[in-house]
Every structure is written in C-alpha cells, then in structure tokens.
Design a protein around this motif. Sequence first.
Motif, PDB file in Angstrom:
ATOM      1  N   ASN A 151       0.853  -1.179   0.000  1.00  0.00           N
ATOM      2  CA  ASN A 151       0.000   0.000   0.000  1.00  0.00           C
ATOM      3  C   ASN A 151       0.896   1.238   0.000  1.00  0.00           C
ATOM      4  O   ASN A 151       1.850   1.309   0.772  1.00  0.00           O
ATOM      5  CB  ASN A 151      -0.894  -0.015   1.244  1.00  0.00           C
ATOM      6  N   VAL A 152       0.607   2.209  -0.877  1.00  0.00           N
ATOM      7  CA  VAL A 152       1.431   3.412  -0.974  1.00  0.00           C
ATOM      8  C   VAL A 152       0.572   4.644  -0.707  1.00  0.00           C
ATOM      9  O   VAL A 152      -0.485   4.809  -1.301  1.00  0.00           O
ATOM     10  CB  VAL A 152       2.089   3.534  -2.369  1.00  0.00           C
ATOM     11  N   VAL A 153       1.049   5.495   0.183  1.00  0.00           N
ATOM     12  CA  VAL A 153       0.394   6.764   0.486  1.00  0.00           C
ATOM     13  C   VAL A 153       1.403   7.863   0.189  1.00  0.00           C
ATOM     14  O   VAL A 153       2.511   7.855   0.718  1.00  0.00           O
ATOM     15  CB  VAL A 153      -0.034   6.831   1.975  1.00  0.00           C
ATOM     16  N   ILE A 154       1.009   8.805  -0.683  1.00  0.00           N
ATOM     17  CA  ILE A 154       1.915   9.897  -1.033  1.00  0.00           C
ATOM     18  C   ILE A 154       1.312  11.196  -0.529  1.00  0.00           C
ATOM     19  O   ILE A 154       0.221  11.586  -0.940  1.00  0.00           O
ATOM     20  CB  ILE A 154       2.161   9.950  -2.552  1.00  0.00           C
ATOM     21  N   ASP A 155       2.021  11.834   0.360  1.00  0.00           N
ATOM     22  CA  ASP A 155       1.562  13.072   0.976  1.00  0.00           C
ATOM     23  C   ASP A 155       2.399  14.227   0.429  1.00  0.00           C
ATOM     24  O   ASP A 155       3.458  14.542   0.955  1.00  0.00           O
ATOM     25  CB  ASP A 155       1.705  12.966   2.497  1.00  0.00           C
ATOM     26  N   GLU A 196       4.204   8.735  -7.782  1.00  0.00           N
ATOM     27  CA  GLU A 196       3.345   7.546  -7.697  1.00  0.00           C
ATOM     28  C   GLU A 196       3.620   6.591  -8.859  1.00  0.00           C
ATOM     29  O   GLU A 196       3.726   5.383  -8.670  1.00  0.00           O
ATOM     30  CB  GLU A 196       1.879   7.972  -7.697  1.00  0.00           C
ATOM     31  N   GLY A 197       3.785   7.142 -10.059  1.00  0.00           N
ATOM     32  CA  GLY A 197       4.104   6.317 -11.226  1.00  0.00           C
ATOM     33  C   GLY A 197       5.436   5.619 -11.073  1.00  0.00           C
ATOM     34  O   GLY A 197       5.557   4.415 -11.337  1.00  0.00           O
ATOM     35  N   CYS A 198       6.442   6.351 -10.629  1.00  0.00           N
ATOM     36  CA  CYS A 198       7.778   5.765 -10.428  1.00  0.00           C
ATOM     37  C   CYS A 198       7.750   4.668  -9.381  1.00  0.00           C
ATOM     38  O   CYS A 198       8.301   3.583  -9.588  1.00  0.00           O
ATOM     39  CB  CYS A 198       8.775   6.829 -10.006  1.00  0.00           C
ATOM     40  N   ILE A 199       7.121   4.933  -8.269  1.00  0.00           N
ATOM     41  CA  ILE A 199       7.077   3.938  -7.201  1.00  0.00           C
ATOM     42  C   ILE A 199       6.313   2.699  -7.656  1.00  0.00           C
ATOM     43  O   ILE A 199       6.719   1.574  -7.389  1.00  0.00           O
ATOM     44  CB  ILE A 199       6.501   4.545  -5.908  1.00  0.00           C
ATOM     45  N   ILE A 206       4.760   5.138   3.099  1.00  0.00           N
ATOM     46  CA  ILE A 206       4.267   6.514   3.152  1.00  0.00           C
ATOM     47  C   ILE A 206       5.389   7.409   2.647  1.00  0.00           C
ATOM     48  O   ILE A 206       6.502   7.392   3.186  1.00  0.00           O
ATOM     49  CB  ILE A 206       3.857   6.925   4.582  1.00  0.00           C
ATOM     50  N   VAL A 207       5.106   8.176   1.587  1.00  0.00           N
ATOM     51  CA  VAL A 207       6.098   9.054   0.977  1.00  0.00           C
ATOM     52  C   VAL A 207       5.682  10.494   1.251  1.00  0.00           C
ATOM     53  O   VAL A 207       4.537  10.878   0.988  1.00  0.00           O
ATOM     54  CB  VAL A 207       6.190   8.826  -0.552  1.00  0.00           C
ATOM     55  N   PHE A 208       6.589  11.274   1.771  1.00  0.00           N
ATOM     56  CA  PHE A 208       6.316  12.693   1.978  1.00  0.00           C
ATOM     57  C   PHE A 208       7.565  13.492   1.699  1.00  0.00           C
ATOM     58  O   PHE A 208       8.661  12.950   1.612  1.00  0.00           O
ATOM     59  CB  PHE A 208       5.755  12.960   3.382  1.00  0.00           C
ATOM     60  N   SER A 209       7.374  14.773   1.534  1.00  0.00           N
ATOM     61  CA  SER A 209       8.516  15.636   1.239  1.00  0.00           C
ATOM     62  C   SER A 209       8.432  16.901   2.074  1.00  0.00           C
ATOM     63  O   SER A 209       7.372  17.258   2.554  1.00  0.00           O
ATOM     64  CB  SER A 209       8.550  15.983  -0.248  1.00  0.00           C
ATOM     65  N   ARG A 210       9.590  17.516   2.197  1.00  0.00           N
ATOM     66  CA  ARG A 210       9.628  18.816   2.874  1.00  0.00           C
ATOM     67  C   ARG A 210      10.782  19.633   2.316  1.00  0.00           C
ATOM     68  O   ARG A 210      11.798  19.097   1.892  1.00  0.00           O
ATOM     69  CB  ARG A 210       9.720  18.671   4.379  1.00  0.00           C
ATOM     70  N   LYS A 211      10.557  20.906   2.328  1.00  0.00           N
ATOM     71  CA  LYS A 211      11.560  21.853   1.861  1.00  0.00           C
ATOM     72  C   LYS A 211      12.740  21.841   2.830  1.00  0.00           C
ATOM     73  O   LYS A 211      12.557  21.675   4.033  1.00  0.00           O
ATOM     74  CB  LYS A 211      10.916  23.242   1.806  1.00  0.00           C
ATOM     75  N   ASP A 212      13.926  21.996   2.294  1.00  0.00           N
ATOM     76  CA  ASP A 212      15.163  22.074   3.084  1.00  0.00           C
ATOM     77  C   ASP A 212      15.596  20.751   3.722  1.00  0.00           C
ATOM     78  O   ASP A 212      16.507  20.741   4.536  1.00  0.00           O
ATOM     79  CB  ASP A 212      15.090  23.161   4.162  1.00  0.00           C
ATOM     80  N   PHE A 213      14.954  19.648   3.368  1.00  0.00           N
ATOM     81  CA  PHE A 213      15.368  18.349   3.894  1.00  0.00           C
ATOM     82  C   PHE A 213      16.835  18.092   3.564  1.00  0.00           C
ATOM     83  O   PHE A 213      17.609  17.672   4.415  1.00  0.00           O
ATOM     84  CB  PHE A 213      14.487  17.231   3.324  1.00  0.00           C
ATOM     85  N   GLU A 214      17.226  18.371   2.322  1.00  0.00           N
ATOM     86  CA  GLU A 214      18.593  18.132   1.875  1.00  0.00           C
ATOM     87  C   GLU A 214      19.591  19.009   2.626  1.00  0.00           C
ATOM     88  O   GLU A 214      20.667  18.550   3.012  1.00  0.00           O
ATOM     89  CB  GLU A 214      18.683  18.369   0.377  1.00  0.00           C
ATOM     90  N   ASN A 215      19.243  20.274   2.842  1.00  0.00           N
ATOM     91  CA  ASN A 215      20.142  21.170   3.578  1.00  0.00           C
ATOM     92  C   ASN A 215      20.306  20.746   5.028  1.00  0.00           C
ATOM     93  O   ASN A 215      21.372  20.870   5.608  1.00  0.00           O
ATOM     94  CB  ASN A 215      19.637  22.616   3.519  1.00  0.00           C
ATOM     95  N   GLU A 267      11.252   9.879   2.934  1.00  0.00           N
ATOM     96  CA  GLU A 267      11.226  11.331   2.969  1.00  0.00           C
ATOM     97  C   GLU A 267      12.121  11.866   1.864  1.00  0.00           C
ATOM     98  O   GLU A 267      13.233  11.392   1.658  1.00  0.00           O
ATOM     99  CB  GLU A 267      11.699  11.829   4.332  1.00  0.00           C
ATOM    100  N   LEU A 268      11.603  12.850   1.122  1.00  0.00           N
ATOM    101  CA  LEU A 268      12.314  13.433  -0.012  1.00  0.00           C
ATOM    102  C   LEU A 268      12.352  14.947   0.133  1.00  0.00           C
ATOM    103  O   LEU A 268      11.451  15.540   0.717  1.00  0.00           O
ATOM    104  CB  LEU A 268      11.589  13.091  -1.314  1.00  0.00           C
TER     105      LEU A 268
END
Length: 182
Positions: free
Chosen positions: A2-6, A17-20, A37-46, A65-66
């Motif tokens: 099951n995949v949830v993309i937030d 979603e297509g890639c996953i 569960i896939v989610f992202s946030r700004k500045d995660f990389e920094n 997390e991306l």
Amino acid sequence: MNVVIDMRKSDRKDLIEGCITVFMRELKLEKSKSTLIVFSRKDFENETGAAGMVYPYSDGLITMELDSRLGMDKLIHTIAHEMGHLALKHKFGKNVSVQTARQYELQADVYGAKLAYKCGYDPKQAFAEMTAAEKRARTQSTATHPDYQTRKTHVQQQTGIPVAAINTLQHNKMAIRNFMMA
C-alpha cells in the motif's frame, strides 16, 4: 504494498506515484503487506545532507522522505536509490558501523541506477546534481555516505550501463506511462 503519497504538488505526486508503482513492480513488492508513506519537505537536503531517506519499521510501515525541491531527474534517482535499500533489506540504526553504512549506500546506488535505467532513465543523472549540502555531508569522517567521486565511479564500474543512455524528460515520462499500463 500500500502506498500513500503526501505531497502538495499534484504533478510531482503523479510522477512519484508512477515511479514507485513501476519500481515496486520491478522489485516484485506489489503483494507485500507493508505500507509505504512518501512525503517531502523543503530544506530536507540542507538539514540532512541527503536528498532522501527511507525508514523501515518492524510493523510493516515504511516511510520515505524526499526534499521537495529536487529536480525531476534527481527525484527519480533518489526514489530508485531508496527503493534499493528496501529491496536489499538494509538495516540502519545505532548498531550499524560507518563502514557498513557506506557499503549499503554503494549497493543502493548501483541497485537504484540499474532500476532507474531499466525504467528508461539515464543513471548519469543520479550524480549530475550533487548539491553543496551533499558535498559537505560527505566530507565528514563520520558520514554514512561515501564521497561523491567514489559513488559515481562505483556506479559506473558496477552497472555496465552504456554511456549513451536515454536522458530526455519526454522519453522518461513516456517510459513511466508505458510501464504503468503494462
């Protein structure tokens, strides 16, 4: 699985979603009872020095997390790399040595490059956008990821993928659509 993309941006949500979906099909994870569960946030990389991270939990829950500001090519390769960690059943935590963590990263790099290539993406793009945050994180002796040049060289040596691999965004989108419809 099951995949949830937030995510807020619907165009990215659809692409992710297509890639996953494609990557799960390739990894034969569709029937897994886990939830991703896939989610992202700004500045995660920094903040972390990583473009993405995956966290498997023992109860079948997996989070990925991306960084929300990643370019499309880097986003695809980051997802493939993180899916590689799952497929290879890497275990992370306090009991994993820096040496082992670096080996895991090299293995996930190769696995992710092969997976992305199989789906129509150029593996060279995985290292085309190395950011200053990633470079800073890789210079520390305690860094869990090997340095940029080591990773790039390792992927090139281990994949056997031709240099003239496909890398146009238009073809990439068509490849994902074709895999989803197959």
